[in-house]
Design an enzyme around this catalytic site. Structure first.
Site, PDB file in Angstrom:
ATOM      1  N   ASP A  13      23.685 -42.736 -25.746  1.00  0.00           N
ATOM      2  CA  ASP A  13      25.057 -42.237 -25.882  1.00  0.00           C
ATOM      3  C   ASP A  13      25.141 -41.138 -26.951  1.00  0.00           C
ATOM      4  OD1 ASP A  13      24.664 -44.001 -27.984  1.00  0.00           O
ATOM      5  OD2 ASP A  13      26.703 -44.807 -27.934  1.00  0.00           O
ATOM      6  N   ASP A  18      20.944 -42.157 -32.539  1.00  0.00           N
ATOM      7  CA  ASP A  18      20.174 -41.848 -31.328  1.00  0.00           C
ATOM      8  C   ASP A  18      19.230 -40.671 -31.603  1.00  0.00           C
ATOM      9  OD1 ASP A  18      22.900 -42.912 -30.625  1.00  0.00           O
ATOM     10  OD2 ASP A  18      21.987 -43.052 -28.639  1.00  0.00           O
ATOM     11  N   ILE A 129      19.842 -47.239 -25.689  1.00  0.00           N
ATOM     12  CA  ILE A 129      20.379 -47.127 -27.045  1.00  0.00           C
ATOM     13  C   ILE A 129      21.854 -46.727 -27.025  1.00  0.00           C
ATOM     14  CG2 ILE A 129      18.209 -46.823 -28.287  1.00  0.00           C
ATOM     15  CD1 ILE A 129      18.546 -43.795 -28.118  1.00  0.00           C
ATOM     16  N   ASP A 245      19.556 -47.542 -33.752  1.00  0.00           N
ATOM     17  CA  ASP A 245      18.639 -47.232 -32.648  1.00  0.00           C
ATOM     18  C   ASP A 245      17.203 -47.018 -33.137  1.00  0.00           C
ATOM     19  OD1 ASP A 245      20.834 -47.353 -31.001  1.00  0.00           O
ATOM     20  OD2 ASP A 245      21.182 -45.189 -31.017  1.00  0.00           O
TER      21      ASP A 245
HETATM   22 CA   LIG Z   1      23.314 -45.068 -29.607  1.00  0.00          CA
END
Ligand SMILES: [Ca+2]
Length: 317
Positions: A13, A18, A129, A245
Protein backbone atom coordinates in the site's frame (compact mmCIF):
# COMPACT_ATOMS: atom_id res chain seq x y z
CA UNK A 1 26.38 -22.84 -10.84
CA UNK A 2 24.43 -19.94 -9.39
CA UNK A 3 21.31 -20.86 -7.40
CA UNK A 4 18.11 -19.57 -8.92
CA UNK A 5 16.52 -16.80 -6.85
CA UNK A 6 12.96 -17.22 -5.55
CA UNK A 7 10.30 -15.33 -7.47
CA UNK A 8 8.65 -12.66 -5.32
CA UNK A 9 5.52 -10.54 -5.75
CA UNK A 10 5.20 -7.65 -3.30
CA UNK A 11 1.63 -6.57 -2.54
CA UNK A 12 1.93 -3.09 -1.06
CA UNK A 13 0.00 0.00 0.00
CA UNK A 14 2.96 2.25 -0.79
CA UNK A 15 3.65 3.75 2.64
CA UNK A 16 6.79 5.05 4.29
CA UNK A 17 7.70 1.72 5.88
CA UNK A 18 6.83 -0.08 2.64
CA UNK A 19 9.58 1.97 0.95
CA UNK A 20 12.38 0.77 3.24
CA UNK A 21 11.06 -2.83 3.18
CA UNK A 22 11.00 -2.72 -0.63
CA UNK A 23 14.62 -1.48 -0.72
CA UNK A 24 15.60 -4.40 1.54
CA UNK A 25 13.92 -6.92 -0.77
CA UNK A 26 15.41 -5.34 -3.89
CA UNK A 27 18.90 -5.83 -2.43
CA UNK A 28 18.22 -9.51 -1.79
CA UNK A 29 20.30 -12.23 -3.36
CA UNK A 30 17.64 -14.78 -2.32
CA UNK A 31 14.55 -13.19 -3.89
CA UNK A 32 13.94 -11.82 -7.36
CA UNK A 33 11.09 -9.26 -7.29
CA UNK A 34 9.00 -9.95 -10.40
CA UNK A 35 6.17 -7.51 -9.74
CA UNK A 36 4.49 -5.04 -7.42
CA UNK A 37 0.75 -5.16 -6.87
CA UNK A 38 -0.83 -2.08 -5.29
CA UNK A 39 -3.73 -2.00 -2.85
CA UNK A 40 -5.71 0.75 -1.15
CA UNK A 41 -4.28 1.32 2.32
CA UNK A 42 -2.08 4.20 3.41
CA UNK A 43 -3.87 6.15 0.65
CA UNK A 44 -6.25 5.49 -2.25
CA UNK A 45 -4.98 3.00 -4.78
CA UNK A 46 -4.21 5.58 -7.50
CA UNK A 47 -1.95 7.40 -5.05
CA UNK A 48 -0.44 4.08 -3.91
CA UNK A 49 0.55 3.44 -7.53
CA UNK A 50 2.28 6.83 -7.69
CA UNK A 51 4.00 6.12 -4.38
CA UNK A 52 5.32 2.76 -5.54
CA UNK A 53 6.62 4.34 -8.74
CA UNK A 54 8.36 7.03 -6.65
CA UNK A 55 9.94 4.33 -4.48
CA UNK A 56 11.15 2.46 -7.59
CA UNK A 57 12.46 5.69 -9.08
CA UNK A 58 14.58 6.22 -5.96
CA UNK A 59 15.85 2.64 -6.31
CA UNK A 60 16.42 2.87 -10.09
CA UNK A 61 14.17 -0.19 -10.51
CA UNK A 62 11.39 1.08 -12.77
CA UNK A 63 11.94 -1.96 -14.99
CA UNK A 64 9.95 -4.09 -12.51
CA UNK A 65 6.25 -4.09 -13.50
CA UNK A 66 3.69 -2.36 -11.25
CA UNK A 67 -0.01 -3.29 -11.24
CA UNK A 68 -2.98 -1.45 -9.72
CA UNK A 69 -5.24 -3.47 -7.46
CA UNK A 70 -8.34 -3.04 -5.35
CA UNK A 71 -9.56 0.52 -4.81
CA UNK A 72 -12.13 -0.49 -2.19
CA UNK A 73 -12.26 -2.93 0.69
CA UNK A 74 -14.15 -6.19 0.19
CA UNK A 75 -17.27 -4.49 1.61
CA UNK A 76 -16.76 -1.36 -0.44
CA UNK A 77 -15.17 1.08 1.99
CA UNK A 78 -12.93 3.62 0.27
CA UNK A 79 -11.56 6.14 2.75
CA UNK A 80 -9.16 5.20 5.55
CA UNK A 81 -8.65 7.63 8.40
CA UNK A 82 -4.91 7.55 9.00
CA UNK A 83 -2.86 10.69 8.60
CA UNK A 84 0.27 9.33 10.31
CA UNK A 85 2.05 8.65 7.00
CA UNK A 86 0.70 11.85 5.42
CA UNK A 87 -2.31 12.57 3.22
CA UNK A 88 -0.55 10.90 0.28
CA UNK A 89 0.54 7.96 2.46
CA UNK A 90 4.18 8.69 1.71
CA UNK A 91 4.98 11.51 4.09
CA UNK A 92 3.59 14.36 1.90
CA UNK A 93 7.12 14.87 0.65
CA UNK A 94 7.22 17.59 -2.00
CA UNK A 95 10.76 16.87 -3.17
CA UNK A 96 10.10 13.33 -4.46
CA UNK A 97 10.12 13.23 -8.23
CA UNK A 98 6.63 12.87 -9.80
CA UNK A 99 6.51 9.51 -11.55
CA UNK A 100 5.42 8.72 -15.09
CA UNK A 101 2.22 6.74 -14.42
CA UNK A 102 1.92 5.73 -18.08
CA UNK A 103 4.32 2.85 -17.33
CA UNK A 104 1.72 1.25 -15.06
CA UNK A 105 0.74 -2.21 -16.38
CA UNK A 106 -2.80 -2.58 -17.72
CA UNK A 107 -3.44 -5.97 -16.15
CA UNK A 108 -5.23 -5.89 -12.78
CA UNK A 109 -3.30 -6.95 -9.67
CA UNK A 110 -5.58 -9.87 -8.85
CA UNK A 111 -5.38 -11.17 -12.43
CA UNK A 112 -1.60 -11.00 -12.50
CA UNK A 113 -1.20 -12.80 -9.18
CA UNK A 114 -3.43 -15.63 -10.45
CA UNK A 115 -1.75 -15.74 -13.89
CA UNK A 116 1.81 -15.82 -12.56
CA UNK A 117 1.02 -18.68 -10.17
CA UNK A 118 -0.29 -20.64 -13.17
CA UNK A 119 2.86 -19.90 -15.18
CA UNK A 120 5.17 -20.74 -12.25
CA UNK A 121 3.31 -23.18 -9.99
CA UNK A 122 4.99 -23.67 -6.62
CA UNK A 123 7.65 -21.06 -7.35
CA UNK A 124 6.18 -17.75 -6.23
CA UNK A 125 6.36 -16.13 -2.81
CA UNK A 126 3.73 -13.49 -2.04
CA UNK A 127 4.74 -10.77 0.41
CA UNK A 128 1.79 -8.72 1.73
CA UNK A 129 2.64 -5.39 3.34
CA UNK A 130 -0.75 -3.67 3.04
CA UNK A 131 -4.40 -4.55 3.64
CA UNK A 132 -5.21 -8.02 2.29
CA UNK A 133 -7.89 -7.00 -0.25
CA UNK A 134 -5.97 -8.10 -3.37
CA UNK A 135 -5.15 -11.43 -1.75
CA UNK A 136 -8.74 -12.05 -0.62
CA UNK A 137 -10.07 -11.11 -4.05
CA UNK A 138 -7.66 -13.53 -5.74
CA UNK A 139 -8.86 -16.25 -3.35
CA UNK A 140 -12.48 -15.50 -4.29
CA UNK A 141 -11.80 -15.49 -8.05
CA UNK A 142 -9.61 -18.62 -7.96
CA UNK A 143 -9.91 -20.52 -4.65
CA UNK A 144 -7.05 -22.84 -5.68
CA UNK A 145 -4.55 -20.13 -6.51
CA UNK A 146 -2.84 -20.25 -3.12
CA UNK A 147 -2.12 -23.97 -3.62
CA UNK A 148 0.15 -22.81 -6.46
CA UNK A 149 2.04 -20.31 -4.25
CA UNK A 150 5.34 -21.40 -2.79
CA UNK A 151 4.49 -19.49 0.41
CA UNK A 152 2.97 -16.27 1.72
CA UNK A 153 4.30 -13.70 4.19
CA UNK A 154 2.06 -11.12 5.85
CA UNK A 155 2.75 -8.01 7.92
CA UNK A 156 -0.48 -7.39 9.79
CA UNK A 157 -2.68 -8.31 12.68
CA UNK A 158 -1.80 -8.61 16.32
CA UNK A 159 -1.49 -11.65 18.55
CA UNK A 160 -2.08 -10.09 21.99
CA UNK A 161 -4.88 -7.76 20.90
CA UNK A 162 -2.78 -4.60 21.03
CA UNK A 163 -3.97 -2.09 18.45
CA UNK A 164 -2.21 0.71 16.59
CA UNK A 165 -5.23 2.17 14.78
CA UNK A 166 -8.05 1.27 17.17
CA UNK A 167 -7.88 0.04 20.73
CA UNK A 168 -7.45 -3.54 19.58
CA UNK A 169 -6.77 -3.70 15.83
CA UNK A 170 -3.64 -3.35 13.73
CA UNK A 171 -3.83 -0.99 10.71
CA UNK A 172 -3.59 -3.46 7.78
CA UNK A 173 -6.18 -5.84 9.22
CA UNK A 174 -8.46 -3.02 10.34
CA UNK A 175 -8.33 -1.43 6.87
CA UNK A 176 -10.12 -4.50 5.52
CA UNK A 177 -11.06 -6.96 8.27
CA UNK A 178 -13.20 -9.12 5.98
CA UNK A 179 -10.28 -9.52 3.55
CA UNK A 180 -7.96 -10.47 6.42
CA UNK A 181 -10.55 -13.01 7.58
CA UNK A 182 -10.83 -14.54 4.09
CA UNK A 183 -7.04 -14.68 3.75
CA UNK A 184 -6.46 -16.47 7.04
CA UNK A 185 -9.36 -18.89 6.50
CA UNK A 186 -8.66 -19.74 2.85
CA UNK A 187 -4.91 -19.60 2.25
CA UNK A 188 -3.61 -23.09 1.53
CA UNK A 189 0.14 -22.47 1.38
CA UNK A 190 2.69 -22.11 4.21
CA UNK A 191 1.93 -18.67 5.69
CA UNK A 192 4.07 -16.64 8.07
CA UNK A 193 2.85 -13.50 9.82
CA UNK A 194 4.65 -10.66 11.57
CA UNK A 195 2.15 -8.89 13.80
CA UNK A 196 2.18 -5.44 15.34
CA UNK A 197 3.41 -6.29 18.84
CA UNK A 198 6.73 -7.75 17.70
CA UNK A 199 7.34 -4.60 15.62
CA UNK A 200 6.52 -2.22 18.45
CA UNK A 201 8.75 -4.09 20.90
CA UNK A 202 11.85 -4.31 18.72
CA UNK A 203 12.20 -0.97 16.97
CA UNK A 204 15.62 0.72 16.88
CA UNK A 205 16.41 3.60 19.24
CA UNK A 206 16.30 7.16 17.91
CA UNK A 207 20.11 7.25 18.04
CA UNK A 208 20.16 4.18 15.80
CA UNK A 209 17.58 5.81 13.53
CA UNK A 210 19.80 8.87 13.08
CA UNK A 211 22.75 6.57 12.34
CA UNK A 212 20.68 4.94 9.58
CA UNK A 213 19.88 8.26 7.99
CA UNK A 214 23.44 9.61 8.20
CA UNK A 215 24.33 7.91 4.92
CA UNK A 216 24.21 9.63 1.57
CA UNK A 217 22.80 7.96 -1.53
CA UNK A 218 19.56 8.42 -3.43
CA UNK A 219 17.52 5.86 -1.49
CA UNK A 220 18.70 7.09 1.92
CA UNK A 221 17.92 10.71 1.07
CA UNK A 222 14.51 9.63 -0.23
CA UNK A 223 13.76 7.76 3.01
CA UNK A 224 14.92 10.71 5.10
CA UNK A 225 12.58 13.03 3.19
CA UNK A 226 9.47 10.82 3.31
CA UNK A 227 10.04 9.97 6.99
CA UNK A 228 10.31 13.57 8.11
CA UNK A 229 6.61 14.00 8.96
CA UNK A 230 5.96 10.67 10.73
CA UNK A 231 9.28 10.85 12.60
CA UNK A 232 8.55 14.39 13.86
CA UNK A 233 5.08 13.28 14.94
CA UNK A 234 6.43 10.18 16.72
CA UNK A 235 9.05 12.20 18.63
CA UNK A 236 6.38 14.75 19.65
CA UNK A 237 4.18 11.94 20.93
CA UNK A 238 7.07 10.34 22.83
CA UNK A 239 6.85 7.21 20.69
CA UNK A 240 9.71 5.01 19.58
CA UNK A 241 10.80 4.57 15.98
CA UNK A 242 8.49 1.73 14.93
CA UNK A 243 9.06 0.33 11.48
CA UNK A 244 6.64 -2.47 10.55
CA UNK A 245 6.95 -3.82 7.01
CA UNK A 246 10.73 -3.87 7.45
CA UNK A 247 10.39 -6.54 10.15
CA UNK A 248 8.67 -8.85 7.70
CA UNK A 249 11.41 -8.16 5.14
CA UNK A 250 14.15 -8.97 7.66
CA UNK A 251 12.40 -12.19 8.74
CA UNK A 252 12.18 -13.29 5.11
CA UNK A 253 15.75 -12.37 4.26
CA UNK A 254 17.56 -13.72 7.34
CA UNK A 255 15.18 -16.05 9.17
CA UNK A 256 17.87 -17.92 11.07
CA UNK A 257 19.46 -14.71 12.38
CA UNK A 258 16.41 -12.48 12.93
CA UNK A 259 13.62 -14.85 14.00
CA UNK A 260 14.08 -16.08 17.58
CA UNK A 261 10.70 -17.78 18.13
CA UNK A 262 7.62 -18.73 16.14
CA UNK A 263 4.26 -20.29 17.05
CA UNK A 264 2.26 -22.48 14.69
CA UNK A 265 -1.38 -21.73 15.54
CA UNK A 266 -4.91 -21.29 14.28
CA UNK A 267 -5.80 -17.61 14.02
CA UNK A 268 -8.75 -15.71 12.62
CA UNK A 269 -10.15 -12.17 12.58
CA UNK A 270 -12.95 -10.69 14.71
CA UNK A 271 -15.70 -9.30 12.47
CA UNK A 272 -18.45 -8.65 14.98
CA UNK A 273 -17.01 -6.80 17.95
CA UNK A 274 -17.80 -3.15 18.61
CA UNK A 275 -14.35 -2.53 20.10
CA UNK A 276 -12.54 -5.52 18.62
CA UNK A 277 -13.57 -5.31 14.93
CA UNK A 278 -10.51 -6.22 12.87
CA UNK A 279 -8.54 -7.71 15.74
CA UNK A 280 -6.66 -10.94 15.04
CA UNK A 281 -7.74 -13.69 17.41
CA UNK A 282 -5.28 -16.50 18.15
CA UNK A 283 -6.45 -19.82 19.52
CA UNK A 284 -3.42 -20.29 21.79
CA UNK A 285 -5.00 -23.15 23.75
CA UNK A 286 -6.60 -25.01 20.80
CA UNK A 287 -10.08 -24.37 22.17
CA UNK A 288 -11.61 -24.36 18.67
CA UNK A 289 -9.83 -27.62 17.74
CA UNK A 290 -8.92 -26.30 14.30
CA UNK A 291 -5.80 -27.09 12.28
CA UNK A 292 -3.08 -24.41 12.56
CA UNK A 293 -3.21 -22.00 9.60
CA UNK A 294 -0.41 -19.62 10.48
CA UNK A 295 3.15 -19.37 11.71
CA UNK A 296 3.42 -16.25 13.86
CA UNK A 297 6.78 -14.65 14.56
CA UNK A 298 6.71 -13.92 18.30
CA UNK A 299 10.35 -13.05 19.07
CA UNK A 300 12.90 -11.14 17.03
CA UNK A 301 16.57 -10.43 17.58
CA UNK A 302 16.60 -6.64 17.86
CA UNK A 303 20.29 -6.23 17.08
CA UNK A 304 20.21 -8.41 13.97
CA UNK A 305 17.15 -6.53 12.76
CA UNK A 306 18.94 -3.21 13.12
CA UNK A 307 21.96 -4.66 11.30
CA UNK A 308 19.63 -5.59 8.40
CA UNK A 309 18.42 -1.96 8.20
CA UNK A 310 21.99 -0.71 8.46
CA UNK A 311 23.18 -2.99 5.66
CA UNK A 312 20.40 -1.67 3.40
CA UNK A 313 21.42 1.91 4.21
CA UNK A 314 25.12 1.18 3.63
CA UNK A 315 24.48 -0.54 0.30
CA UNK A 316 23.28 2.78 -1.12
CA UNK A 317 26.43 4.88 -1.01
CA1 LIG B 1 2.40 -1.08 4.24
Amino acid sequence: MATQRKKLIIDTDGGVDDAQAIFMMLDSTVYDVIGFTCVRGNSGVNQVVRNVLKILTAADKLSIPVYAGCAFSILGQHVIQNSYQGVDGLGDCQSAEEPDVSILQREAATDVIIRLTKEHPGEITLMCIGPLTNLATALKVDPDFSCRLRDCYIMGGNYYGKGNITVSAEFNFHADPEAAYIALEQLRCPTTLVGWEVCEENGPTWDQYHQLRSFSGKRNQFLKAIEQKPVAFSIKQGWNYSPADEFLAACMLSPSEVVMETKHVYATVELGGKLTYGQMVVDWNKVLKKEPNLTIVTKIDKDTFFTALLNTAKSDI
